[in-house]
Design a protein around this motif. Structure first.
Motif, PDB file in Angstrom:
ATOM      1  N   LYS B 295     -14.763  39.934  36.332  1.00 14.11           N
ATOM      2  CA  LYS B 295     -15.743  38.883  35.990  1.00 14.11           C
ATOM      3  C   LYS B 295     -15.032  37.551  35.760  1.00 14.11           C
ATOM      4  N   ARG B 296     -13.981  37.585  34.983  1.00 14.18           N
ATOM      5  CA  ARG B 296     -13.245  36.351  34.692  1.00 14.18           C
ATOM      6  C   ARG B 296     -12.617  35.799  35.957  1.00 14.18           C
ATOM      7  N   LYS B 298     -13.574  36.029  39.017  1.00 16.07           N
ATOM      8  CA  LYS B 298     -14.567  35.368  39.871  1.00 16.07           C
ATOM      9  C   LYS B 298     -14.952  34.008  39.287  1.00 16.07           C
ATOM     10  N   GLN B 299     -15.022  33.939  37.981  1.00 14.95           N
ATOM     11  CA  GLN B 299     -15.368  32.650  37.371  1.00 14.95           C
ATOM     12  C   GLN B 299     -14.273  31.615  37.671  1.00 14.95           C
ATOM     13  N   SER B 323     -20.420  34.392  40.595  1.00 14.37           N
ATOM     14  CA  SER B 323     -19.782  34.578  39.292  1.00 14.37           C
ATOM     15  C   SER B 323     -20.853  34.467  38.210  1.00 14.37           C
ATOM     16  N   VAL B 324     -20.514  34.945  37.034  1.00 12.74           N
ATOM     17  CA  VAL B 324     -21.441  34.862  35.906  1.00 12.74           C
ATOM     18  C   VAL B 324     -21.284  33.500  35.241  1.00 12.74           C
ATOM     19  N   SER B 414     -28.988  32.630  36.599  1.00 10.29           N
ATOM     20  CA  SER B 414     -28.074  32.742  35.464  1.00 10.29           C
ATOM     21  C   SER B 414     -28.926  32.653  34.207  1.00 10.29           C
TER      22      SER B 414
END
Lengths: 109, 945
Positions: B295-296, B298-299, B323-324, B414
């Motif tokens: 997750k990180r 992709k951010q 990404s989140v 989001s």
């Protein structure tokens, strides 16, 4: 597998051993505890680290500043691994001896 | 045995021996050995035996070189057994080969002899230290008695090594008291402890033990592997076995680390197909090895890609999904956008971060974090010139209304997008307006400096809806003991000619603590301003009442204030036609200020301030045509501080510039340090840069506590095109100021540095922050020494780098702001503008001639351009900010830039040394009017042009 190493950056929360959500009282208590374990006359450099960390966290505004702007914007991607424990596996003596013998042979070439 | 034969002229044996030695030299060891064997067989003698042993030695060396270790050892043993006298010569080789072939018995056998000579013992131990890798074999070697210390040590080491590589061990297990520090096995102890620290995660201790290893020792051969494990990256220098070991110990972590590093390198090279491929690989590797950080990752990738202007679709496709967008994402994005100087969109993102952080519970809605954020956003917006900010605000509000807001790449929903879509109201765009940010911050944080910044902004904002007086009122209400807002309100009232109101504010400030020098000065200045107003209205009777109040002020007698008050009285006397009184006052002013020129300068400036016009002033003007060095210098040094003190323009004749330039070029005119400071400051404000330059040089050569200020003023006196030198002066001055804790000067230097860069100065990466200004000792010494010694005024550089060639910081027009990434529109021909002079050369074709060749670029500059283009990936930078970013990434480029800039051929106006002492005295009627010095500082709103 060993406990491994975690290459965490020494942020002030880690130095004092508190979570980022800790309030003023908790931070101060952690500071006092740390100073008792590392007094200035016995652990000079460590004490200074603890003191600097406390200076950064004791003022809520400074704390906020560090929380928001602390991490650099352009740190490399591989630094993401720093927060993940790195398990180092035991492989027995033979693999190490093989390396030493092969290194020996490499150096002869 | 055939005896040695005496040598003859044609000795066949000698010839054969010569032949064998030549073959050895040519490294034909096999041939040499065959011949030597034949010769010895034919004629055995001491000489031929010696030659044979030499040939064997050469052959053994050749075998070792080809890695035929076992064969070399066998041959060595054979030679020693056949020719025992060769044992000495072959001893070291025997030991070495024994170690390499694992023939531990042969290696250690000599050590069993207690009478072994020291030299041989040391040689044997050396061979063990450097060659032995099989400690278990040594522990059980029958060549030594079981209780031999070496066997005991080897057994302990073998045990400990097995333990430490198999599982966690305590310190007792690796203490190894059996191994002394003099033992040939001592390095094994270091290696074992290094491995113990490696598995415990004590990397620094591990490195320490590795550093203690003898680099020639056998255990040192494992050091490179340990270091590769510490770095989590198998080095290319490792053997296959080494890489395997690293892989087995780390698992796939090294592979992921390599993938991430490669991806970073791809980002630094810019957009390309390769980049998307690397993104794909990194994501896949992360999914496989450490899905918990995917997750990180992709951010981070999304943000880097956005900053690199990659098409979002391509990035989404490469990542395999969006990404989140949580607080972490928005903070990362905001910081990255700040890094490309996009203040507006950084603020948008900080607002989103704030919302997300509160929703996630990172901090409370009214917590101190919010105050910090508001101030941070205000600081970002203040870096944008007010006109541009207003334009951006309008554009963004329009976008908000049309639903086309800043896109943070949220193609999927989001949490925030959901929130926004549920709301019917337009979100509050407070984050676009510094004044609203300050207001919010003030509500959360009680800090007088916050109000000071707010007021400072309100004053320069130049917008009718932003009222600095209101801010000052709020400040005074929040901090009733702070005199600063009252002082501001007094000045503001003075600007509106509401003197009585201004005096009331001063009274309130005095009630807080009247000894503050600023408040004392403010009262005096206010009364003087009131007097000027009355004189402007030609009301000497009212002015007389003002004089009574002024006379009651103790501060009116300080410095040269009496001279100025007298000049006002002179005006009043002239208005009343009291010539005698006027003459008396004129005489007193002359005496007070030390000369007629100073007196005339002050009086004429007061005349101008009071808008008094009369023919009597012509007599004063004649005094200004004097060109005695001493009088002019006194005039400036005495009157200009008065102008600063009472905030009045001091008029200085334009002609004085060339006079002063000539004088100060050759002499310091016997001014003291304060006098030099005054002269430099006066010259800078009036625009007499050469005068300022020379005077600052004298100040620097005097030494003393004002060095920092002189260096700063020296920097400001340099031509703008010499950007590097100016910045060096600023940095050096800031460093000196910081060392003496003069933080006001440091702040002044930072402001000047920003102002250098024109309307975009605050947002430029070149813009200094207080924490950035500074210099190391060596550079500081070099810069200070250079400025002290360099006396000749430098000329403008022709090369338009860093704003050179642009007057007063203008950097060209900007046009409409871009919506996605607000950057200044680049001026297309910027870098090469001055290299083409179209007025001279562009018309060649019209007249039938060939178009003129452009002027050649100097070779070192051409090489520099080529390097810049190469480092930029084939693009020519179009702004100084891009070059600065490049220079930060490549320090060697910065050095080359500075070197080239320093030695650029400078062309420009001719030497100003044109004053001819025989020239007629300047006549007021012929020359243009005087240039004002210290234009009246305007407070309150700036007028819109």
């Amino acid at each position: 597998m060993s406990a491994g190493s975690t290459k965490k950056e020494q942020d002030p929360w880690s130095v004092l051993g508190v979570s980022p959500e800790a309030d003023d009282e908790q931070i101060r208590a952690a500071y006092v505890r740390q100073v008792k374990e590392h007094p200035p006359d016995r652990s000079g450099p460590e004490f200074e680290r603890i003191r600097d960390a406390y200076e950064q966290l004791k003022d809520p505004y400074q704390r906020a500043k560090y929380l928001i702007l602390g991490a650099p914007a352009d740190k490399p991607l591989e630094s993401l691994l720093d927060s993940v424990p790195c398990p180092r596996r035991f492989v027995g003596p033979e693999a190490w001896l093989t390396v030493m013998k092969s290194e020996r042979k490499e150096s002869q070439r | 045995m055939v005896p040695l034969r005496p040598r003859g002229a044609s000795d066949p044996v000698a010839a054969k021996i010569q032949d064998i030695r030549l073959a050895i030299e040519r490294q034909s060891s096999k041939t040499a050995l065959e011949k030597a064997k034949d010769l010895y067989k034919e004629l055995p003698s001491d000489e031929t035996k010696s030659v044979l042993i030499d040939a064997y030695l050469a052959r053994i060396e050749a075998m070792r070189a080809k890695d035929l270790t076992a064969e070399a050892k066998a041959l060595t043993d054979l030679v020693v057994s056949r020719f025992p006298e060769a044992a000495d010569r072959l001893g070291h080789m025997q030991r070495d080969l024994a170690a390499k072939t694992g023939d531990v018995a042969s290696l250690v056998a000599p050590l069993a002899d207690p009478d072994l000579p020291l030299e041989k013992r040391q040689a044997a131990e050396q061979a063990i230290r450097h060659g032995l890798t099989d400690v278990q074999a040594l522990a059980t070697c029958p060549a030594l008695p079981p209780d031999h210390p070496l066997r005991t040590a080897a057994a302990a080491i073998a045990r400990a090594f097995a333990d430490v590589t198999t599982g966690a061990v305590d310190d007792a297990a690796v203490s190894l008291p059996e191994v002394s520090h003099r033992s040939p096995l001592a390095d094994w102890k270091h290696l074992i402890r290094a491995i113990q620290c490696l598995y415990r995660g004590r990397d620094d201790d591990c490195r320490r033990f590795l550093a203690a290893l003898d680099p020639e020792s056998a255990p040192a051969k494992a050091a490179s592997v340990v270091r590769a494990i510490l770095a989590e990256s198998p080095s290319e220098e490792l053997t296959h076995a080494g890489r395997n070991l690293v892989q087995r110990v780390l698992g796939s972590r090294g592979e992921l680390r390599t993938a991430l590093r490669t991806l970073d390198e791809a980002f630094s090279r810019g957009r390309s197909r390769e980049l998307y491929r690397q993104i794909r690989q990194a994501v896949l590797a992360c999914e496989r090895v450490y899905p918990q950080i995917l997750k990180r990752l992709k951010q981070h990738i999304a943000v880097k890609a956005a900053v690199a202007d990659c098409p979002p679709e391509a990035v989404l496709d490469a990542m395999g999904g969006p990404s989140v967008h949580d607080a972490y994402f928005y903070r990362l994005f905001a910081r990255a956008i700040e890094g490309v100087q996009d203040s507006l969109h950084a603020c948008v993102l900080w607002d989103r971060f704030r919302t997300a952080a509160i929703a996630e519970g990172l901090f409370a809605a009214e917590g101190p974090e919010n105050a910090f954020l508001y101030l941070h956003m205000a600081e970002l917006l203040r870096r944008v010139p007010p006109d541009h900010l207003a334009e951006w605000q309008e554009d963004y509000l329009e976008d908000m209304d049309s639903g086309d807001e800043f896109d943070d790449g949220a193609y999927e929903s989001s949490p925030l997008a959901d929130l926004a879509s549920r709301s019917d109201r337009r979100p509050d765009p407070y984050f676009l307006f510094p004044e609203r940010l300050y207001e919010r911050a003030a509500a959360l944080r009680s800090d007088a400096n916050l109000y000071r910044e707010w007021l400072d902004y309100a004053r320069i904002a130049d917008r009718p809806e932003i009222k600095p007086d209101d801010v000052a009122q709020k400040w005074a209400a929040a901090f009733p003991q702070d005199g600063r807002p009252l002082l501001y309100l007094a000045e503001s009232a003075e600007q509106r000619n509401a003197f009585d109101k201004a005096l009331k504010y001063i009274q309130q400030a005095e009630a807080l603590g009247g000894v503050d020098p600023k408040i004392r000065r403010a009262r005096f200045r206010l009364l003087v301003a009131k007097t000027v107003r009355h004189l402007q209205q030609a009301k000497p009777n009212l002015a007389a009442k003002d004089f009574v109040q002024i006379d009651q002020l103790p501060q009116a007698a300080e410095k040269d204030r009496p001279a100025y008050v007298m000049s006002l009285r002179w005006i009043s006397a002239m208005l009343e036609n009291n010539r005698a009184e006027a003459d008396r006052l004129h005489g007193q002013i002359r005496d007070l200020l030390g000369g007629p020129v100073a007196a005339a300068t002050l009086l004429l400036s007061t005349v101008r301030a009071c808008a008094y016009s009369a023919s009597e002033t012509n007599d004063l003007e004649k005094w200004l045509s004097a060109y005695k060095e001493k009088d002019i210098v006194i005039a400036i040094v005495r009157t200009c501080p008065i102008g600063v003190d009472v905030d009045v323009e001091i008029l200085l004749p334009a002609k004085w510039e060339s006079l002063l330039t000539k004088w100060f070029k050759h002499s310091d005119c016997q001014l003291d340090v304060q006098g030099l400071l005054t002269m430099v400051q006066a010259a800078l404000i009036t625009g007499w840069l050469e005068v300022a330059y020379y005077c600052s040089g004298y100040g620097l050569r005097r030494g003393g506590p004002e060095q920092a200020r002189f260096l700063f003023l020296r920097g400001r006196s340099l031509p703008r095109s010499l950007y590097v030198r100016r910045q060096e002066c600023f940095d050096a001055a800031a460093e000196l100021a910081r060392r003496v804790r003069d933080m006001d000067l440091v702040a002044e230097i930072a402001d000047a540095g920003r102002a250098e860069l024109g309307p975009w100065g605050w947002s430029s990466p070149l813009a200094p922050d207080l924490g950035d200004l500074g210099m190391d000792d060596e550079t500081l010494r070099r810069v200070a020494e250079f400025e002290r010694k360099t006396q000749k005024y430098p000329k403008e550089s022709r090369i338009p780098f860093f704003g050179a060639g642009r007057a007063r910081g203008e950097m060209g027009g900007y046009g409409t702001s871009r919506r996605r990434r607000a950057r200044p529109v680049p001026d297309e021909g910027y870098l090469f503008d001055d290299l083409f002079d179209e007025d001279e050369e562009g018309l060649g074709q019209e007249h039938g001639g060939r178009p003129s060749e452009p002027r050649a670029i100097p070779p070192d500059l051409a090489a520099l351009f080529t390097e810049i283009i190469r480092l930029s990936g084939g693009k020519l930078p179009t702004s100084p900010e891009e070059i600065e970013r490049l220079a930060r990434k490549h320090p060697e480029l910065r050095e080359k830039l500075e070197e080239v800039m320093r030695h650029m051929p400078e062309t420009g106006p001719d030497d100003l040394d044109e004053f001819d002492s025989d020239e007629e005295p300047w006549d007021m009627e012929d020359e243009p009017p005087t240039r004002p010095f210290f234009p009246r500082r305007r407070r309150g709103r700036r007028k819109r042009r």
